[in-house]
Scaffold this motif. Structure first.
Motif, PDB file in Angstrom:
ATOM      1  N   MET A   1     -12.881  14.622  10.375  1.00 17.68           N
ATOM      2  CA  MET A   1     -12.618  13.315   9.794  1.00 17.68           C
ATOM      3  C   MET A   1     -13.939  12.683   9.349  1.00 17.68           C
ATOM      4  SD  MET A   1     -10.039  10.831   9.755  1.00 17.68           S
ATOM      5  CE  MET A   1      -9.796   9.123  10.037  1.00 17.68           C
ATOM      6  N   LEU A   2     -13.911  12.078   8.197  1.00 17.58           N
ATOM      7  CA  LEU A   2     -15.099  11.415   7.674  1.00 17.58           C
ATOM      8  C   LEU A   2     -15.394  10.174   8.505  1.00 17.58           C
ATOM      9  CD1 LEU A   2     -14.226  11.667   3.875  1.00 17.58           C
ATOM     10  CD2 LEU A   2     -15.853  13.056   5.140  1.00 17.58           C
ATOM     11  N   VAL A   3     -16.616  10.028   8.941  1.00 24.33           N
ATOM     12  CA  VAL A   3     -17.003   8.943   9.841  1.00 24.33           C
ATOM     13  C   VAL A   3     -16.845   7.572   9.193  1.00 24.33           C
ATOM     14  CG1 VAL A   3     -18.894   7.955  11.185  1.00 24.33           C
ATOM     15  CG2 VAL A   3     -18.574  10.428  11.111  1.00 24.33           C
ATOM     16  N   ASP A   4     -17.282   7.417   7.978  1.00 26.25           N
ATOM     17  CA  ASP A   4     -17.263   6.090   7.360  1.00 26.25           C
ATOM     18  C   ASP A   4     -16.127   5.923   6.349  1.00 26.25           C
ATOM     19  OD1 ASP A   4     -18.371   7.857   5.595  1.00 26.25           O
ATOM     20  OD2 ASP A   4     -20.039   6.572   5.001  1.00 26.25           O
ATOM     21  N   ALA A  46       4.718  -2.652  -5.303  1.00 23.39           N
ATOM     22  CA  ALA A  46       4.464  -1.860  -4.093  1.00 23.39           C
ATOM     23  C   ALA A  46       3.185  -2.297  -3.394  1.00 23.39           C
ATOM     24  CB  ALA A  46       4.356  -0.386  -4.461  1.00 23.39           C
ATOM     25  N   GLN A  47       3.088  -1.905  -2.123  1.00 24.44           N
ATOM     26  CA  GLN A  47       1.824  -2.022  -1.410  1.00 24.44           C
ATOM     27  C   GLN A  47       1.065  -0.724  -1.678  1.00 24.44           C
ATOM     28  OE1 GLN A  47       1.711  -3.705   2.602  1.00 24.44           O
ATOM     29  NE2 GLN A  47       3.950  -3.658   2.513  1.00 24.44           N
ATOM     30  N   HIS A  48      -0.234  -0.837  -1.883  1.00 26.58           N
ATOM     31  CA  HIS A  48      -1.058   0.340  -2.146  1.00 26.58           C
ATOM     32  C   HIS A  48      -2.166   0.423  -1.110  1.00 26.58           C
ATOM     33  CE1 HIS A  48       0.694   1.145  -6.145  1.00 26.58           C
ATOM     34  NE2 HIS A  48       0.835  -0.171  -6.180  1.00 26.58           N
ATOM     35  N   LEU A  49      -2.486   1.641  -0.733  1.00 22.05           N
ATOM     36  CA  LEU A  49      -3.602   1.904   0.159  1.00 22.05           C
ATOM     37  C   LEU A  49      -4.644   2.697  -0.605  1.00 22.05           C
ATOM     38  CD1 LEU A  49      -1.629   3.026   3.341  1.00 22.05           C
ATOM     39  CD2 LEU A  49      -2.594   0.767   2.866  1.00 22.05           C
ATOM     40  N   LEU A  50      -5.888   2.379  -0.385  1.00 22.24           N
ATOM     41  CA  LEU A  50      -6.985   3.057  -1.055  1.00 22.24           C
ATOM     42  C   LEU A  50      -7.936   3.585   0.011  1.00 22.24           C
ATOM     43  CD1 LEU A  50      -7.869   3.542  -3.995  1.00 22.24           C
ATOM     44  CD2 LEU A  50      -9.094   1.374  -3.894  1.00 22.24           C
ATOM     45  N   ALA A  51      -8.258   4.875  -0.066  1.00 19.08           N
ATOM     46  CA  ALA A  51      -9.226   5.497   0.834  1.00 19.08           C
ATOM     47  C   ALA A  51     -10.594   5.456   0.148  1.00 19.08           C
ATOM     48  CB  ALA A  51      -8.827   6.934   1.136  1.00 19.08           C
ATOM     49  N   ILE A  52     -11.574   4.906   0.846  1.00 21.86           N
ATOM     50  CA  ILE A  52     -12.908   4.746   0.278  1.00 21.86           C
ATOM     51  C   ILE A  52     -13.931   5.375   1.218  1.00 21.86           C
ATOM     52  CG2 ILE A  52     -14.657   3.086  -0.460  1.00 21.86           C
ATOM     53  CD1 ILE A  52     -12.327   1.158  -1.076  1.00 21.86           C
ATOM     54  N   ALA A  75      -9.436  16.598  -4.829  1.00 20.25           N
ATOM     55  CA  ALA A  75      -9.553  17.976  -4.326  1.00 20.25           C
ATOM     56  C   ALA A  75     -10.746  18.180  -3.397  1.00 20.25           C
ATOM     57  CB  ALA A  75      -9.610  18.955  -5.495  1.00 20.25           C
ATOM     58  N   GLN A  76     -11.899  17.658  -3.752  1.00 22.74           N
ATOM     59  CA  GLN A  76     -13.103  17.904  -2.953  1.00 22.74           C
ATOM     60  C   GLN A  76     -13.086  17.185  -1.606  1.00 22.74           C
ATOM     61  OE1 GLN A  76     -12.907  16.281  -5.886  1.00 22.74           O
ATOM     62  NE2 GLN A  76     -14.545  14.793  -6.146  1.00 22.74           N
ATOM     63  N   TRP A  77     -12.131  16.280  -1.392  1.00 23.59           N
ATOM     64  CA  TRP A  77     -12.044  15.529  -0.148  1.00 23.59           C
ATOM     65  C   TRP A  77     -10.859  15.952   0.714  1.00 23.59           C
ATOM     66  CZ3 TRP A  77     -16.286  13.160   1.032  1.00 23.59           C
ATOM     67  CH2 TRP A  77     -17.142  12.750   0.003  1.00 23.59           C
ATOM     68  N   ARG A  78     -10.117  16.956   0.300  1.00 18.93           N
ATOM     69  CA  ARG A  78      -8.968  17.415   1.079  1.00 18.93           C
ATOM     70  C   ARG A  78      -9.425  18.177   2.324  1.00 18.93           C
ATOM     71  NH1 ARG A  78      -5.991  19.276  -4.365  1.00 18.93           N
ATOM     72  NH2 ARG A  78      -5.791  17.162  -5.186  1.00 18.93           N
ATOM     73  N   HIS A  79      -8.577  18.218   3.325  1.00 14.46           N
ATOM     74  CA  HIS A  79      -8.830  18.922   4.593  1.00 14.46           C
ATOM     75  C   HIS A  79     -10.000  18.310   5.369  1.00 14.46           C
ATOM     76  CE1 HIS A  79      -5.935  21.761   3.088  1.00 14.46           C
ATOM     77  NE2 HIS A  79      -6.661  21.925   2.021  1.00 14.46           N
ATOM     78  N   GLN A  80     -10.195  16.996   5.173  1.00 21.17           N
ATOM     79  CA  GLN A  80     -11.246  16.284   5.912  1.00 21.17           C
ATOM     80  C   GLN A  80     -10.692  15.044   6.611  1.00 21.17           C
ATOM     81  OE1 GLN A  80     -15.123  16.015   3.849  1.00 21.17           O
ATOM     82  NE2 GLN A  80     -14.142  17.160   2.180  1.00 21.17           N
ATOM     83  N   GLY A  81      -9.370  14.955   6.707  1.00 23.07           N
ATOM     84  CA  GLY A  81      -8.750  13.843   7.414  1.00 23.07           C
ATOM     85  C   GLY A  81      -8.374  12.650   6.565  1.00 23.07           C
TER      86      GLY A  81
END
Length: 140
Positions: A1-4, A46-52, A75-81
């Motif tokens: 999982m990405l820390v930040d 809708a409600q939207h969530l954004l991963a930053i 794609a480059q951020w998949r499989h990292q939580g």
């Protein structure tokens, strides 16, 4: 999982460019979903969530009533939580609003991902935008 990694609630009006860029890359460019099927009347309400991560938008999800959808991670951020963090945040929003379940339409290749979060298959397989899906539900 990405820390930040941060998952924030956003509105379509204020984050439309970022949400369109993310979903456009994943669904339209990678999965060849026709644009006419990707954008709909639910986007505005809708409600939207954004991963930053480090100031960069890397994923998103949409919640309509108690249905989670349009979950996309670059794609480059998949499989990292990132997907799990988005899903967990969406479930929390739905729970907070008092619903007794969350539903979603899962692409067949992602069934295991949702099952690990407690979702169970609730329909037969069907095609949506030329991609095999099943409905899934999580009871609280």
């Amino acid at each position: 999982m990405l820390v930040d990694l941060k998952i924030i609630n956003v509105e379509w009006v204020s984050q439309k460019p970022a949400l369109m860029r993310l979903r456009g890359q994943v669904f339209i460019n990678e999965q060849h979903v026709p644009p006419a099927l990707e954008w709909d009347e639910h986007d505005v309400t809708a409600q939207h969530l954004l991963a930053i991560h480090q100031g960069q938008e890397i994923g998103c999800a949409r919640i309509v009533v108690n249905q989670i959808g349009r979950m996309a991670v670059l794609a480059q951020w998949r499989h990292q939580g990132v997907g799990k963090a988005l899903l967990d945040a969406a479930i929390q929003v739905i729970r907070h609003e008092g619903f007794s379940s969350a539903t979603l339409s899962a692409q067949v290749h992602a069934i295991g991902f949702y099952q690990r979060a407690g979702f169970v298959i609730s329909s037969s397989e069907y095609q949506d935008a030329g991609i095999a899906h099943v409905d899934m539900r999580l009871l609280f």
